[in-house]
Design a protein around this motif. Structure first.
Motif, PDB file in Angstrom:
ATOM      1  N   UNK A   1       0.705  -1.014   0.060  1.00 58.07           N
ATOM      2  CA  UNK A   1       0.006  -0.108  -0.048  1.00 58.07           C
ATOM      3  C   UNK A   1       0.850   1.369   0.164  1.00 58.07           C
ATOM      4  N   UNK A   2       1.986   1.444   0.801  1.00 57.05           N
ATOM      5  CA  UNK A   2       2.608   2.437   0.807  1.00 57.05           C
ATOM      6  C   UNK A   2       3.333   2.931  -0.402  1.00 57.05           C
ATOM      7  N   UNK A   3       3.955   1.771  -1.018  1.00 55.75           N
ATOM      8  CA  UNK A   3       4.453   1.966  -2.461  1.00 55.75           C
ATOM      9  C   UNK A   3       3.511   2.344  -3.372  1.00 55.75           C
ATOM     10  N   UNK A   4       2.269   1.921  -3.389  1.00 54.02           N
ATOM     11  CA  UNK A   4       1.252   2.515  -4.309  1.00 54.02           C
ATOM     12  C   UNK A   4       1.152   3.949  -4.415  1.00 54.02           C
ATOM     13  N   UNK A   5       1.071   4.567  -3.389  1.00 50.97           N
ATOM     14  CA  UNK A   5       0.986   6.188  -3.258  1.00 50.97           C
ATOM     15  C   UNK A   5       2.321   6.634  -3.728  1.00 50.97           C
ATOM     16  N   UNK A   6       3.224   6.123  -3.228  1.00 50.46           N
ATOM     17  CA  UNK A   6       4.816   6.616  -3.683  1.00 50.46           C
ATOM     18  C   UNK A   6       5.065   6.520  -5.026  1.00 50.46           C
ATOM     19  N   UNK A   7       4.840   5.409  -5.645  1.00 48.35           N
ATOM     20  CA  UNK A   7       5.111   5.096  -6.823  1.00 48.35           C
ATOM     21  C   UNK A   7       4.044   5.745  -7.802  1.00 48.35           C
ATOM     22  N   UNK A   8       2.787   5.830  -7.390  1.00 46.46           N
ATOM     23  CA  UNK A   8       1.981   6.764  -8.197  1.00 46.46           C
ATOM     24  C   UNK A   8       2.453   7.976  -8.458  1.00 46.46           C
ATOM     25  N   UNK A   9       2.704   8.638  -7.342  1.00 46.62           N
ATOM     26  CA  UNK A   9       3.438  10.209  -7.366  1.00 46.62           C
ATOM     27  C   UNK A   9       4.454  10.246  -8.112  1.00 46.62           C
ATOM     28  N   UNK A  10       5.498   9.345  -8.110  1.00 48.09           N
ATOM     29  CA  UNK A  10       6.535   9.373  -8.927  1.00 48.09           C
ATOM     30  C   UNK A  10       6.076   9.185 -10.369  1.00 48.09           C
ATOM     31  N   UNK A  11       5.269   8.496 -10.843  1.00 44.50           N
ATOM     32  CA  UNK A  11       4.907   8.379 -12.071  1.00 44.50           C
ATOM     33  C   UNK A  11       4.310   9.419 -12.760  1.00 44.50           C
ATOM     34  N   UNK A  12       3.334  10.108 -11.849  1.00 46.30           N
ATOM     35  CA  UNK A  12       2.557  11.305 -12.380  1.00 46.30           C
ATOM     36  C   UNK A  12       3.613  12.389 -12.466  1.00 46.30           C
ATOM     37  N   UNK A  13       4.579  12.332 -11.564  1.00 40.74           N
ATOM     38  CA  UNK A  13       5.580  13.613 -11.775  1.00 40.74           C
ATOM     39  C   UNK A  13       6.543  13.393 -13.004  1.00 40.74           C
ATOM     40  N   UNK A  14       6.855  12.046 -13.358  1.00 39.37           N
ATOM     41  CA  UNK A  14       7.719  11.650 -14.182  1.00 39.37           C
ATOM     42  C   UNK A  14       7.314  12.020 -15.748  1.00 39.37           C
ATOM     43  N   UNK A  15       6.038  11.663 -15.921  1.00 40.28           N
ATOM     44  CA  UNK A  15       5.467  11.357 -17.323  1.00 40.28           C
ATOM     45  C   UNK A  15       4.072  11.618 -17.323  1.00 40.28           C
ATOM     46  N   UNK A  16       3.211  12.038 -18.648  1.00 40.67           N
ATOM     47  CA  UNK A  16       2.291  12.410 -18.792  1.00 40.67           C
ATOM     48  C   UNK A  16       1.206  11.266 -18.739  1.00 40.67           C
ATOM     49  N   UNK A  17       1.194  10.560 -17.537  1.00 45.43           N
ATOM     50  CA  UNK A  17       0.461   9.391 -17.513  1.00 45.43           C
ATOM     51  C   UNK A  17      -0.699   9.351 -16.745  1.00 45.43           C
ATOM     52  N   UNK A  18      -1.750   8.722 -16.378  1.00 51.14           N
ATOM     53  CA  UNK A  18      -2.777   8.609 -15.536  1.00 51.14           C
ATOM     54  C   UNK A  18      -2.434   7.410 -14.714  1.00 51.14           C
ATOM     55  N   UNK A  19      -2.770   7.389 -13.179  1.00 52.80           N
ATOM     56  CA  UNK A  19      -2.538   6.316 -12.453  1.00 52.80           C
ATOM     57  C   UNK A  19      -3.840   6.059 -11.738  1.00 52.80           C
ATOM     58  N   UNK A  20      -4.092   4.804 -11.543  1.00 54.60           N
ATOM     59  CA  UNK A  20      -5.256   4.199 -10.772  1.00 54.60           C
ATOM     60  C   UNK A  20      -5.002   2.983  -9.916  1.00 54.60           C
TER      61      UNK A  20
END
Length: 100
Positions: free
Chosen positions: A44-63
């Motif tokens: 769970x903790x990685x879900x939020x951390x990695x989602x934040x990284x992905x959103x900041x790194x590239x024009x993607x959508x996370x869910x």
């Protein structure tokens, strides 16, 4: 952590994924083109951390995807253009290698 990237996902696969998404995720998939989907099963903790990284790194959508044990392991979907999904997944892989 199990990871996969699906390039050019079949419409049936997108429907399967949408069944495991909250309403805002389904709406995004229906309104946008999905060239690739990055999938990862993570704590769970990685879900939020990695989602934040992905959103900041590239024009993607996370869910977050429903259907796994939400207390311990969840699934994250990263969607968008193929190059953006690949970039987001690479940033996450690099973050896993570093200690913090």
């Amino acid at each position: 952590m199990a990871t996969r990237i699906i390039n050019a996902p079949h419409p049936d696969v997108l429907q399967m994924l949408q069944r495991r998404m909250p309403p805002h995720g389904r709406a995004w998939v229906q309104a946008n083109r999905v060239d690739s989907v990055g999938l990862m099963q993570i704590p769970v903790a990685d879900l939020f951390y990695f989602s934040d990284l992905a959103l900041k790194a590239a024009g993607v959508f996370t869910v977050e995807l429903y259907g796994t044990c939400p207390q311990h392991v969840t699934s994250l979907a990263i969607m968008g253009e193929t190059s953006s999904v690949r970039m987001a997944m690479d940033v996450i892989a690099a973050a896993q290698q570093s200690e913090f």
